[in-house]
Scaffold this motif. Structure first.
Motif, PDB file in Angstrom:
ATOM      1  N   PHE A   1       0.791  -1.192   0.198  1.00 29.73           N
ATOM      2  CA  PHE A   1       0.033   0.011   0.100  1.00 29.73           C
ATOM      3  C   PHE A   1       1.033   1.431  -0.050  1.00 29.73           C
ATOM      4  O   PHE A   1       1.745   1.198   0.750  1.00 29.73           O
ATOM      5  CB  PHE A   1      -0.806   0.094   1.155  1.00 29.73           C
ATOM      6  CG  PHE A   1      -1.841  -1.197   1.401  1.00 29.73           C
ATOM      7  CD1 PHE A   1      -2.943  -0.969   0.210  1.00 29.73           C
ATOM      8  CD2 PHE A   1      -1.826  -2.286   2.196  1.00 29.73           C
ATOM      9  CE1 PHE A   1      -3.820  -2.033   0.390  1.00 29.73           C
ATOM     10  CE2 PHE A   1      -2.612  -3.295   1.979  1.00 29.73           C
ATOM     11  CZ  PHE A   1      -3.774  -3.030   1.375  1.00 29.73           C
TER      12      PHE A   1
ATOM     13  N   PHE B   1       3.904   0.341   2.208  1.00 35.79           N
ATOM     14  CA  PHE B   1       3.898  -0.659   3.209  1.00 35.79           C
ATOM     15  C   PHE B   1       3.688  -1.723   2.508  1.00 35.79           C
ATOM     16  O   PHE B   1       2.522  -1.797   2.048  1.00 35.79           O
ATOM     17  CB  PHE B   1       2.668  -0.158   4.150  1.00 35.79           C
ATOM     18  CG  PHE B   1       2.462  -1.100   5.280  1.00 35.79           C
ATOM     19  CD1 PHE B   1       3.384  -1.294   6.576  1.00 35.79           C
ATOM     20  CD2 PHE B   1       1.226  -1.945   5.076  1.00 35.79           C
ATOM     21  CE1 PHE B   1       3.062  -2.193   7.194  1.00 35.79           C
ATOM     22  CE2 PHE B   1       1.055  -2.792   6.363  1.00 35.79           C
ATOM     23  CZ  PHE B   1       1.976  -3.097   7.121  1.00 35.79           C
TER      24      PHE B   1
ATOM     25  N   ALA C   1       2.171  -5.141   3.316  1.00 32.06           N
ATOM     26  CA  ALA C   1       1.069  -5.919   4.100  1.00 32.06           C
ATOM     27  C   ALA C   1       1.282  -7.311   3.836  1.00 32.06           C
ATOM     28  O   ALA C   1       0.993  -8.062   4.946  1.00 32.06           O
ATOM     29  CB  ALA C   1      -0.374  -5.252   3.774  1.00 32.06           C
TER      30      ALA C   1
ATOM     31  N   GLU D   1      -2.957 -12.385  14.526  1.00 39.00           N
ATOM     32  CA  GLU D   1      -3.421 -11.397  15.285  1.00 39.00           C
ATOM     33  C   GLU D   1      -3.714 -10.204  14.231  1.00 39.00           C
ATOM     34  O   GLU D   1      -3.646 -10.077  13.296  1.00 39.00           O
ATOM     35  CB  GLU D   1      -2.152 -10.777  16.051  1.00 39.00           C
ATOM     36  CG  GLU D   1      -0.919 -10.304  15.285  1.00 39.00           C
ATOM     37  CD  GLU D   1       0.131  -9.905  15.999  1.00 39.00           C
ATOM     38  OE1 GLU D   1       0.151  -9.938  17.338  1.00 39.00           O
ATOM     39  OE2 GLU D   1       1.244  -9.346  15.498  1.00 39.00           O
ATOM     40  N   SER D   2      -4.481  -9.054  14.936  1.00 39.54           N
ATOM     41  CA  SER D   2      -4.996  -7.951  14.401  1.00 39.54           C
ATOM     42  C   SER D   2      -3.871  -7.176  13.662  1.00 39.54           C
ATOM     43  O   SER D   2      -2.958  -7.109  13.987  1.00 39.54           O
ATOM     44  CB  SER D   2      -5.666  -7.255  15.382  1.00 39.54           C
ATOM     45  OG  SER D   2      -6.186  -5.936  14.566  1.00 39.54           O
ATOM     46  N   GLY D   3      -4.006  -7.194  12.191  1.00 40.30           N
ATOM     47  CA  GLY D   3      -3.159  -6.411  11.376  1.00 40.30           C
ATOM     48  C   GLY D   3      -2.238  -7.168  10.845  1.00 40.30           C
ATOM     49  O   GLY D   3      -1.135  -6.728  10.177  1.00 40.30           O
ATOM     50  N   SER D   4      -2.213  -8.547  11.039  1.00 37.07           N
ATOM     51  CA  SER D   4      -1.173  -9.439  10.257  1.00 37.07           C
ATOM     52  C   SER D   4      -1.400  -9.773   8.836  1.00 37.07           C
ATOM     53  O   SER D   4      -0.431 -10.208   8.150  1.00 37.07           O
ATOM     54  CB  SER D   4      -1.353 -10.939  11.081  1.00 37.07           C
ATOM     55  OG  SER D   4      -2.465 -11.454  11.013  1.00 37.07           O
ATOM     56  N   GLY D   5      -2.636  -9.232   8.387  1.00 36.06           N
ATOM     57  CA  GLY D   5      -2.736  -9.157   6.768  1.00 36.06           C
ATOM     58  C   GLY D   5      -3.657 -10.484   6.285  1.00 36.06           C
ATOM     59  O   GLY D   5      -3.825 -10.505   5.165  1.00 36.06           O
ATOM     60  N   LYS D   6      -4.664 -10.895   7.200  1.00 35.85           N
ATOM     61  CA  LYS D   6      -5.420 -11.871   7.048  1.00 35.85           C
ATOM     62  C   LYS D   6      -6.480 -11.495   5.967  1.00 35.85           C
ATOM     63  O   LYS D   6      -6.797 -12.098   5.003  1.00 35.85           O
ATOM     64  CB  LYS D   6      -6.355 -12.607   8.214  1.00 35.85           C
ATOM     65  CG  LYS D   6      -5.523 -13.052   9.256  1.00 35.85           C
ATOM     66  CD  LYS D   6      -6.126 -13.520  10.313  1.00 35.85           C
ATOM     67  CE  LYS D   6      -7.035 -12.338  11.102  1.00 35.85           C
ATOM     68  NZ  LYS D   6      -6.126 -11.083  11.725  1.00 35.85           N
ATOM     69  N   THR D   7      -7.349 -10.203   6.190  1.00 34.43           N
ATOM     70  CA  THR D   7      -8.132  -9.478   5.233  1.00 34.43           C
ATOM     71  C   THR D   7      -7.573  -9.172   4.112  1.00 34.43           C
ATOM     72  O   THR D   7      -8.008  -9.454   2.980  1.00 34.43           O
ATOM     73  CB  THR D   7      -8.740  -8.309   5.907  1.00 34.43           C
ATOM     74  OG1 THR D   7      -9.534  -8.595   7.086  1.00 34.43           O
ATOM     75  CG2 THR D   7      -9.577  -7.443   4.984  1.00 34.43           C
ATOM     76  N   THR D   8      -6.241  -8.692   3.961  1.00 38.66           N
ATOM     77  CA  THR D   8      -5.597  -8.373   2.939  1.00 38.66           C
ATOM     78  C   THR D   8      -5.329  -9.496   2.013  1.00 38.66           C
ATOM     79  O   THR D   8      -5.591  -9.422   0.627  1.00 38.66           O
ATOM     80  CB  THR D   8      -4.351  -7.666   3.130  1.00 38.66           C
ATOM     81  OG1 THR D   8      -4.388  -6.725   4.184  1.00 38.66           O
ATOM     82  CG2 THR D   8      -3.717  -7.147   2.013  1.00 38.66           C
TER      83      THR D   8
ATOM     84  N   GLU E   1     -13.990 -13.595   9.062  1.00 35.80           N
ATOM     85  CA  GLU E   1     -14.540 -13.240  10.494  1.00 35.80           C
ATOM     86  C   GLU E   1     -16.215 -13.324  10.176  1.00 35.80           C
ATOM     87  O   GLU E   1     -16.768 -12.614  10.816  1.00 35.80           O
ATOM     88  CB  GLU E   1     -14.128 -12.138  10.968  1.00 35.80           C
ATOM     89  CG  GLU E   1     -12.681 -11.837  10.949  1.00 35.80           C
ATOM     90  CD  GLU E   1     -12.042 -12.065  12.034  1.00 35.80           C
ATOM     91  OE1 GLU E   1     -12.710 -12.834  13.223  1.00 35.80           O
ATOM     92  OE2 GLU E   1     -10.878 -11.778  12.464  1.00 35.80           O
TER      93      GLU E   1
END
Ligand code: ATP
Ligand code: MG
Length: 280
Positions: free
Chosen positions: A17, A27, A29, A48-55, A178
């Motif tokens: 990004f 950045f 991701a 964990e949150s921000g690890s890149g799962k959604t990305t 999720e």
């Protein structure tokens, strides 16, 4: 399941990004993610949150900028496709998000929400309406549901509607980001069972994103663990969630809540010992 051609194959996928500011590097991701999903398989993706799962889910859906590596679906490269080719893929790759509130148009009846993608794909209205009755039955909602608006449903029912919509054109893969995290525990269990039941009947594959290890254990065949944009561990769901090899996964497992208080106390002791070992 070796020998089978994977349905989805991600190879060294990089997603970057842009960062505001003069000459700031982008950045990263996803830092070279590789994974496969077989037909009919559920790959749980935790981290964990921000690890890149959604990305990663968005990259598979063509919604995140893949700047390196490639993503293949049924043997064809699908990363970097144009809009038109991408739209053709939407029949085969669908998505269910966490929040059914924002993903269902509040002004449309459930019947219209579910028939729309079928009509756009060229199905006749009579066939689309028949299909929608079948879909509502598949997700165990009554047929009169079609005349109602999304706000008239509970969170669990709305998630069933989102699942019905994702199923409408017989996809081969559903990215589930999720999808039960906003539901209470008993509703979670019933919606998870619905996902499993649908998979057994239709052979659809899932990329199942969650930060909850008990959810992932319940639904997945294999589990991949993401940490800061990389897959740090990948293997059989039972093994990864009970005897993880990577320290990050061990920490994630120790942080997961367990219902049994005695077990909880034991976990707490293990966690403290683990953190103490990590600190030296
Ligand atoms: N559109 C974007 N522009 C800039 N940075 C982004 C964008 N989308 C995601 N990121 C960054 O990429 C990283 C991974 O985000 P991502 O949403 O994939 O995490 P996640 O694992 O899904 O977290 P969560 O469990 O909180 O949902 C985060 O640092 C996030 O800030
Ligand atoms: Mg996310």
């Amino acid at each position: 399941m070796t020998g089978m051609n994977p349905l989805l194959e991600a190879r060294d996928v990089i997603v970057e990004f842009p960062v505001k500011g003069w000459r700031r590097p982008p950045f990263r991701a996803l830092k070279g993610v590789s994974l496969t999903i077989d037909p009919g398989e559920t790959l749980g993706l935790v981290g964990e949150s921000g690890s890149g799962k959604t990305t990663l889910g968005r990259a598979i859906l063509g919604l995140a900028p893949v700047t390196g590596g490639d993503i293949r679906f049924a043997g064809r490269t699908v990363s970097g496709l144009g809009k038109r080719e991408r739209r053709a893929l939407s029949k085969d790759i669908q998505v269910v998000f966490q929040d059914p509130y924002t993903s269902l148009n509040p002004a449309m009846t459930v019947g219209d929400i579910l028939t729309e993608p079928l009509l756009v794909a060229g199905t006749s209205r009579a066939d689309a309406e028949r299909r929608v009755r079948g879909l509502l039955d598949e997700v165990h909602l009554p047929a009169d549901t079609a005349h109602r608006l999304p706000r008239e449903f509970s969170g669990g029912q709305r998630q069933r509607l989102a699942i019905a919509r994702a199923l409408s054109r017989d996809p081969k893969l559903i990215v589930c980001d999720e999808p039960v995290s906003a539901l209470d525990l008993s509703t979670q269990a019933r919606v998870l069972d619905l996902f499993i039941e649908i998979q057994e009947r239709t052979g659809v594959a899932y990329l199942f994103v969650t930060h909850d290890l008990s959810v992932v254990r319940h639904i997945s065949h294999r589990v991949a663990v993401m940490y800061r944009g990389e897959i740090v561990e990948d293997g059989d769901a039972g093994v990864v969630t009970s005897a993880p090899a990577h320290p990050y996964t061990q920490r994630l497992l120790l942080a997961a809540p367990v219902p049994d208080p005695a077990r909880q106390a034991q976990r707490r002791a293990e966690r403290h010992r683990f953190l103490a070992e990590q600190a030296v």
